[in-house]
Design an enzyme around this catalytic site. Structure first.
Site, mmCIF file in Angstrom:
data_model
loop_
_atom_site.group_PDB
_atom_site.id
_atom_site.type_symbol
_atom_site.label_atom_id
_atom_site.label_comp_id
_atom_site.label_asym_id
_atom_site.label_seq_id
_atom_site.Cartn_x
_atom_site.Cartn_y
_atom_site.Cartn_z
ATOM 1 N N ASP A 36 -7.642 -20.303 23.224
ATOM 2 C CA ASP A 36 -8.688 -20.527 22.421
ATOM 3 C C ASP A 36 -9.777 -21.078 23.437
ATOM 4 O O ASP A 36 -9.713 -21.370 24.610
ATOM 5 C CB ASP A 36 -8.279 -21.548 21.249
ATOM 6 C CG ASP A 36 -9.267 -21.495 20.056
ATOM 7 O OD1 ASP A 36 -8.668 -20.845 19.244
ATOM 8 O OD2 ASP A 36 -10.415 -21.722 20.226
ATOM 9 N N VAL A 63 -12.973 -14.913 24.748
ATOM 10 C CA VAL A 63 -12.583 -13.321 24.770
ATOM 11 C C VAL A 63 -13.963 -12.596 25.073
ATOM 12 O O VAL A 63 -13.852 -11.497 25.331
ATOM 13 C CB VAL A 63 -11.913 -12.927 23.562
ATOM 14 C CG1 VAL A 63 -10.585 -13.629 23.549
ATOM 15 C CG2 VAL A 63 -12.586 -13.123 22.265
ATOM 16 N N ASN A 89 -6.738 -11.972 17.865
ATOM 17 C CA ASN A 89 -7.050 -12.675 16.581
ATOM 18 C C ASN A 89 -8.236 -13.385 16.529
ATOM 19 O O ASN A 89 -8.962 -13.392 15.531
ATOM 20 C CB ASN A 89 -5.815 -13.748 16.423
ATOM 21 C CG ASN A 89 -6.255 -14.689 15.363
ATOM 22 O OD1 ASN A 89 -6.192 -14.545 14.175
ATOM 23 N ND2 ASN A 89 -6.592 -15.930 15.592
ATOM 24 N N TYR A 155 -20.394 -8.107 11.261
ATOM 25 C CA TYR A 155 -19.041 -8.519 11.068
ATOM 26 C C TYR A 155 -18.457 -7.258 10.487
ATOM 27 O O TYR A 155 -17.455 -6.935 11.064
ATOM 28 C CB TYR A 155 -18.862 -9.517 9.948
ATOM 29 C CG TYR A 155 -17.224 -9.919 9.967
ATOM 30 C CD1 TYR A 155 -16.828 -10.915 10.662
ATOM 31 C CD2 TYR A 155 -16.574 -9.488 8.843
ATOM 32 C CE1 TYR A 155 -15.532 -11.163 10.848
ATOM 33 C CE2 TYR A 155 -15.352 -9.884 8.739
ATOM 34 C CZ TYR A 155 -14.857 -10.884 9.734
ATOM 35 O OH TYR A 155 -13.433 -11.007 9.432
ATOM 36 N N LYS A 159 -15.477 -5.135 12.496
ATOM 37 C CA LYS A 159 -14.042 -4.929 12.169
ATOM 38 C C LYS A 159 -13.795 -3.340 11.761
ATOM 39 O O LYS A 159 -12.574 -3.008 12.213
ATOM 40 C CB LYS A 159 -13.903 -5.702 10.818
ATOM 41 C CG LYS A 159 -14.102 -7.350 11.396
ATOM 42 C CD LYS A 159 -12.876 -7.616 12.398
ATOM 43 C CE LYS A 159 -12.910 -9.066 12.518
ATOM 44 N NZ LYS A 159 -11.864 -9.704 13.350
HETATM 45 P P1 NAD Z 1 -10.371 -19.733 12.235
HETATM 46 O O1 NAD Z 1 -11.999 -20.033 12.514
HETATM 47 O O2 NAD Z 1 -9.612 -20.738 11.685
HETATM 48 O O3 NAD Z 1 -10.013 -19.371 13.633
HETATM 49 C C1 NAD Z 1 -10.539 -18.494 14.632
HETATM 50 C C2 NAD Z 1 -10.435 -18.990 16.037
HETATM 51 O O4 NAD Z 1 -11.001 -18.196 16.977
HETATM 52 C C3 NAD Z 1 -10.751 -20.289 16.392
HETATM 53 O O5 NAD Z 1 -9.902 -21.488 16.916
HETATM 54 C C4 NAD Z 1 -11.868 -20.259 17.183
HETATM 55 O O6 NAD Z 1 -12.147 -21.322 18.244
HETATM 56 C C5 NAD Z 1 -11.412 -18.891 17.995
HETATM 57 N N1 NAD Z 1 -12.612 -18.361 18.587
HETATM 58 C C6 NAD Z 1 -13.961 -18.080 18.223
HETATM 59 N N2 NAD Z 1 -14.607 -17.468 19.090
HETATM 60 C C7 NAD Z 1 -13.926 -17.135 20.154
HETATM 61 C C8 NAD Z 1 -13.921 -16.781 21.331
HETATM 62 N N3 NAD Z 1 -15.117 -16.161 21.735
HETATM 63 N N4 NAD Z 1 -12.800 -16.758 22.214
HETATM 64 C C9 NAD Z 1 -11.605 -17.349 22.036
HETATM 65 N N5 NAD Z 1 -11.238 -17.779 20.771
HETATM 66 C C10 NAD Z 1 -12.550 -17.706 19.808
HETATM 67 O O7 NAD Z 1 -10.494 -18.346 11.513
HETATM 68 P P2 NAD Z 1 -9.560 -17.291 10.810
HETATM 69 O O8 NAD Z 1 -9.755 -16.862 9.538
HETATM 70 O O9 NAD Z 1 -8.078 -17.899 11.278
HETATM 71 O O10 NAD Z 1 -9.652 -16.021 11.925
HETATM 72 C C11 NAD Z 1 -8.843 -15.158 12.734
HETATM 73 C C12 NAD Z 1 -9.087 -13.898 12.498
HETATM 74 O O11 NAD Z 1 -8.971 -13.313 11.205
HETATM 75 C C13 NAD Z 1 -10.554 -13.419 12.738
HETATM 76 O O12 NAD Z 1 -10.794 -12.330 13.748
HETATM 77 C C14 NAD Z 1 -11.382 -13.359 11.554
HETATM 78 O O13 NAD Z 1 -12.126 -12.325 11.589
HETATM 79 C C15 NAD Z 1 -10.142 -12.541 10.778
HETATM 80 N N6 NAD Z 1 -10.110 -12.562 9.344
HETATM 81 C C16 NAD Z 1 -10.386 -13.807 8.626
HETATM 82 C C17 NAD Z 1 -10.295 -13.644 7.066
HETATM 83 C C18 NAD Z 1 -10.243 -15.080 6.317
HETATM 84 O O14 NAD Z 1 -10.450 -14.740 5.209
HETATM 85 N N7 NAD Z 1 -9.948 -16.031 6.930
HETATM 86 C C19 NAD Z 1 -10.117 -12.446 6.749
HETATM 87 C C20 NAD Z 1 -10.081 -11.350 7.315
HETATM 88 C C21 NAD Z 1 -10.173 -11.563 8.816
#
Ligand code: NAD
Length: 252
Positions: A36, A63, A89, A155, A159
């Site tokens: 992370d 990343v 992720n 976004y 995706k």
């Molecule tokens: P979250 O914010 O809880 O976790 C995301 C993590 O990614 C965080 O720990 C953050 O520090 C890390 N991060 C952000 N930018 C980064 C980078 N440049 N390099 C490394 N790490 C980085 O959110 P989440 O909901 O668990 O998101 C996880 C994935 O799920 C994402 O790709 C998000 O787009 C996708 N997603 C989320 C939802 C939702 O409703 N929560 C729905 C569909 C897709």
């Protein structure tokens, strides 16, 4: 255990779905690299895994930076000898900015993390996977990669691109024992999701948005189970596909 001895790299694993995936994979016998932006939070996840008898290390990596991704894969190989599973992720939202208000800066920022990030990690693990003729990649996309989505343009486009990346990589490397699939989660209760209700310039209620009715939020652990399926041999016949995990949001 479904992942006994496997080495799994999980990006964005300090929080939300990445954390849940890291914890479940460790419970299933994997050696997990919890990666992370935030090393302290990643280390907390590692400490939790170790307290339950699991094996994990924390590696900091943005990343969106080529050198960080190289360091992540090099660090994994130096610690555990190889990589078997890559979970892309890490992701960020785009503050619901519609197309007319988009700046190049926001577009590039969102794509750098959500799309270029997964491309980079994939590019770095492929030499390892092709040499041993095995490896599994799981990209966390979104229902925003399937439909117009209530998020902003950057976004949604980022995706959609991840789903295209998944199909293309799955196709190109199938004959080398490598599978690449994606997950399209609906609304899941994480830090990102909290911004979904806080910022919503389109003025839509959760239950009014999308192609149908949003059946509510899921838990990160529910997505982790899908990731486990896709990372394990249980999904040996799946490649290049996207598993939608949204309680039916996009189906009706
Ligand atoms: P979250 O914010 O809880 O976790 C995301 C993590 O990614 C965080 O720990 C953050 O520090 C890390 N991060 C952000 N930018 C980064 C980078 N440049 N390099 C490394 N790490 C980085 O959110 P989440 O909901 O668990 O998101 C996880 C994935 O799920 C994402 O790709 C998000 O787009 C996708 N997603 C989320 C939802 C939702 O409703 N929560 C729905 C569909 C897709």
């Amino acid at each position: 255990m479904k992942l006994d001895g496997k080495v799994a790299v999980v990006t964005g694993a300090a929080s939300g779905m990445g954390k849940a995936i890291a914890e479940l994979f460790a419970a299933e016998g994997a050696k997990v690299v919890v990666s992370d932006l935030n090393l302290d939070k990643a280390q907390e996840v590692v400490d939790g895994i170790k307290a339950k008898g699991g094996e994990a290390i924390a590696l900091v990596a943005n990343v969106a930076k080529e050198e960080d991704v190289q360091g992540l894969i090099d660090g994994t190989v130096s610690q555990y000898g190889t990589v078997d599973i890559l979970i892309n992720n890490a992701g960020i939202m785009d503050n619901f900015v519609p197309a007319g208000d988009l700046t190049d800066e926001l577009w590039d920022k969102v794509f750098a993390v959500n799309t270029t990030g997964p491309m980079r990690t994939i590019r770095k693990v492929l030499p390892i996977f092709t040499e041993k003729k095995s490896g599994v990649i799981v990209n966390v996309a979104s229902v925003g990669g399937l439909f117009g989505s209530r998020a902003g343009t950057a976004y949604t486009a980022s995706k959609h691109a991840v789903i295209g990346l998944t199909k293309n990589v799955g196709f190109q490397y199938a004959t080398q024992g490598i599978r690449c699939n994606a997950i399209a989660p609906g609304a899941v209760e994480t830090n990102i999701a909290s911004t979904l209700t806080a910022i919503n310039p389109f003025g839509m209620e959760r239950a009014q948005v999308g192609m149908g009715v949003n059946p509510g939020t899921g838990q990160p652990e529910e997505i982790a189970k899908v990731a486990l399926f896709l990372a394990s041999d249980d999904s040996s016949f799946l490649n290049g596909t996207t598993v939608t995990a949204d309680a039916g949001w996009t189906a009706y």
